[in-house]
Motif scaffolding. Structure first.
Motif, PDB file in Angstrom:
ATOM      1  N   ARG A  50     -26.882  47.460 -78.577  1.00  0.00           N
ATOM      2  CA  ARG A  50     -25.651  46.895 -78.128  1.00  0.00           C
ATOM      3  C   ARG A  50     -25.096  46.173 -79.454  1.00  0.00           C
ATOM      4  O   ARG A  50     -23.856  46.185 -79.580  1.00  0.00           O
ATOM      5  N   ARG A  51     -25.955  45.702 -79.899  1.00  0.00           N
ATOM      6  CA  ARG A  51     -25.803  44.651 -81.197  1.00  0.00           C
ATOM      7  C   ARG A  51     -25.108  45.352 -82.419  1.00  0.00           C
ATOM      8  O   ARG A  51     -24.501  44.901 -83.179  1.00  0.00           O
ATOM      9  N   THR A  52     -25.657  46.773 -82.344  1.00  0.00           N
ATOM     10  CA  THR A  52     -25.353  47.616 -83.628  1.00  0.00           C
ATOM     11  C   THR A  52     -24.439  48.497 -83.283  1.00  0.00           C
ATOM     12  O   THR A  52     -24.017  49.256 -84.487  1.00  0.00           O
ATOM     13  N   GLN A  53     -23.934  48.532 -82.407  1.00  0.00           N
ATOM     14  CA  GLN A  53     -23.003  49.888 -82.268  1.00  0.00           C
ATOM     15  C   GLN A  53     -21.351  49.413 -81.882  1.00  0.00           C
ATOM     16  O   GLN A  53     -21.307  48.424 -81.475  1.00  0.00           O
ATOM     17  N   SER A  58     -21.565  54.705 -81.407  1.00  0.00           N
ATOM     18  CA  SER A  58     -22.190  55.121 -82.518  1.00  0.00           C
ATOM     19  C   SER A  58     -22.501  53.756 -83.449  1.00  0.00           C
ATOM     20  O   SER A  58     -21.842  52.690 -83.178  1.00  0.00           O
ATOM     21  N   MET A  59     -23.367  53.926 -84.426  1.00  0.00           N
ATOM     22  CA  MET A  59     -23.658  52.685 -85.302  1.00  0.00           C
ATOM     23  C   MET A  59     -22.438  52.065 -86.003  1.00  0.00           C
ATOM     24  O   MET A  59     -21.685  52.825 -86.516  1.00  0.00           O
ATOM     25  N   TYR A  60     -22.155  50.956 -85.993  1.00  0.00           N
ATOM     26  CA  TYR A  60     -20.913  50.278 -86.477  1.00  0.00           C
ATOM     27  C   TYR A  60     -21.236  50.238 -87.935  1.00  0.00           C
ATOM     28  O   TYR A  60     -22.471  50.288 -88.666  1.00  0.00           O
ATOM     29  N   PRO A 102     -23.255  58.490 -86.378  1.00  0.00           N
ATOM     30  CA  PRO A 102     -24.529  58.154 -86.071  1.00  0.00           C
ATOM     31  C   PRO A 102     -24.931  57.713 -84.640  1.00  0.00           C
ATOM     32  O   PRO A 102     -24.501  56.615 -84.285  1.00  0.00           O
ATOM     33  N   GLU A 103     -25.193  58.505 -83.662  1.00  0.00           N
ATOM     34  CA  GLU A 103     -25.293  58.012 -82.247  1.00  0.00           C
ATOM     35  C   GLU A 103     -26.790  57.924 -81.701  1.00  0.00           C
ATOM     36  O   GLU A 103     -27.022  58.211 -80.748  1.00  0.00           O
ATOM     37  N   ALA A 104     -27.678  57.599 -82.651  1.00  0.00           N
ATOM     38  CA  ALA A 104     -29.255  57.320 -82.349  1.00  0.00           C
ATOM     39  C   ALA A 104     -29.447  56.359 -83.315  1.00  0.00           C
ATOM     40  O   ALA A 104     -28.618  55.852 -84.315  1.00  0.00           O
ATOM     41  N   ASP A 105     -30.774  55.942 -83.245  1.00  0.00           N
ATOM     42  CA  ASP A 105     -31.292  55.004 -84.376  1.00  0.00           C
ATOM     43  C   ASP A 105     -31.125  55.825 -85.581  1.00  0.00           C
ATOM     44  O   ASP A 105     -31.401  56.833 -85.723  1.00  0.00           O
ATOM     45  N   PRO A 141     -33.284  60.975 -87.101  1.00  0.00           N
ATOM     46  CA  PRO A 141     -34.206  61.902 -86.875  1.00  0.00           C
ATOM     47  C   PRO A 141     -34.093  62.484 -85.609  1.00  0.00           C
ATOM     48  O   PRO A 141     -34.389  63.696 -85.082  1.00  0.00           O
ATOM     49  N   LYS A 142     -33.749  61.523 -84.393  1.00  0.00           N
ATOM     50  CA  LYS A 142     -34.026  62.173 -83.024  1.00  0.00           C
ATOM     51  C   LYS A 142     -32.776  63.329 -82.619  1.00  0.00           C
ATOM     52  O   LYS A 142     -32.971  64.040 -81.903  1.00  0.00           O
ATOM     53  N   LEU A 143     -31.778  63.060 -83.450  1.00  0.00           N
ATOM     54  CA  LEU A 143     -30.620  64.140 -83.256  1.00  0.00           C
ATOM     55  C   LEU A 143     -30.340  65.147 -84.220  1.00  0.00           C
ATOM     56  O   LEU A 143     -30.152  66.298 -83.807  1.00  0.00           O
ATOM     57  N   SER A 144     -30.264  64.834 -85.506  1.00  0.00           N
ATOM     58  CA  SER A 144     -30.270  65.793 -86.489  1.00  0.00           C
ATOM     59  C   SER A 144     -31.356  66.105 -87.398  1.00  0.00           C
ATOM     60  O   SER A 144     -30.850  66.562 -88.499  1.00  0.00           O
ATOM     61  N   GLY A 145     -32.308  65.510 -87.211  1.00  0.00           N
ATOM     62  CA  GLY A 145     -33.547  65.588 -88.201  1.00  0.00           C
ATOM     63  C   GLY A 145     -33.119  64.985 -89.412  1.00  0.00           C
ATOM     64  O   GLY A 145     -32.753  63.673 -89.622  1.00  0.00           O
ATOM     65  N   GLU A 146     -33.406  65.798 -90.320  1.00  0.00           N
ATOM     66  CA  GLU A 146     -33.213  65.141 -91.932  1.00  0.00           C
ATOM     67  C   GLU A 146     -31.839  65.357 -92.331  1.00  0.00           C
ATOM     68  O   GLU A 146     -31.616  65.076 -93.629  1.00  0.00           O
ATOM     69  N   VAL A 147     -30.911  65.914 -91.495  1.00  0.00           N
ATOM     70  CA  VAL A 147     -29.456  65.896 -92.106  1.00  0.00           C
ATOM     71  C   VAL A 147     -28.963  64.758 -92.099  1.00  0.00           C
ATOM     72  O   VAL A 147     -28.952  63.890 -91.065  1.00  0.00           O
TER      73      VAL A 147
END
Length: 161
Positions: A50-53, A58-60, A102-105, A141-147
């Motif tokens: 919540r702090r970073t989105q 997605s990531m702010y 960026p929709e994950a860590d 990495p959780k969603l798109s690996g190394e992309v």
């Protein structure tokens, strides 16, 4: 990763949080995790919370900037510390290319320790201000690996005191 390495990264993460708490509160606020760090390579993770989105979940932008800053800055601080010299630095400019939401860590990776080390050595040798641009890549990495989801170019400005 061995238990000793995990403990070292935990120590670096806590040091990063303490630095943030005392010097740059926004770093403390986003709760980054140091995945690996040495004088050649650094990987920092900022969790999507919540702090970073942003309102799109997605990531702010500001959180992304903090991660890129840390990935390059932690290497620089390690190199300066190992040089035993008093060197001041500032980030002179910052360029970002956002490639995907960026929709994950997000993991921020800088592999330009050699470039940073050369700039520090030149600063020590010449005692003049030295500028060098480093590149940082961000991925999920959780969603798109190394992309990459974003790439950053940050110019470091160094001066021996």
């Amino acid at each position: 990763m061995t238990l000793t390495q995990k403990n070292m990264m935990l120590g670096k993460t806590i040091s990063c949080w303490l630095f943030g708490l005392l010097k740059i509160p926004l770093i403390f606020y986003v709760r980054p995790r140091v995945i690996s760090a040495n004088t050649d390579h650094c990987e920092v993770k900022i969790p999507l919370t919540r702090r970073t989105q942003n309102h799109w979940r997605s990531m702010y932008l500001g959180s992304l900037a903090i991660g890129a800053d840390l990935a390059g800055g932690l290497i620089l601080m390690e190199v300066i510390k190992s040089s035993h010299e008093k060197i001041s630095f500032i980030f002179k400019d910052f360029t970002a290319n956002f490639l995907k939401r960026p929709e994950a860590d997000v993991h921020f990776i800088c592999k330009e320790g050699h470039k940073i080390r050369q700039a520090v050595e030149e600063t020590i040798k010449t005692r003049d201000r030295v500028n060098t641009t480093i590149n940082i890549m961000a991925n999920t990495p959780k969603l798109s690996g190394e992309v990459p989801v974003a790439t950053f170019a940050i110019t470091l400005s160094l001066k021996a005191r």
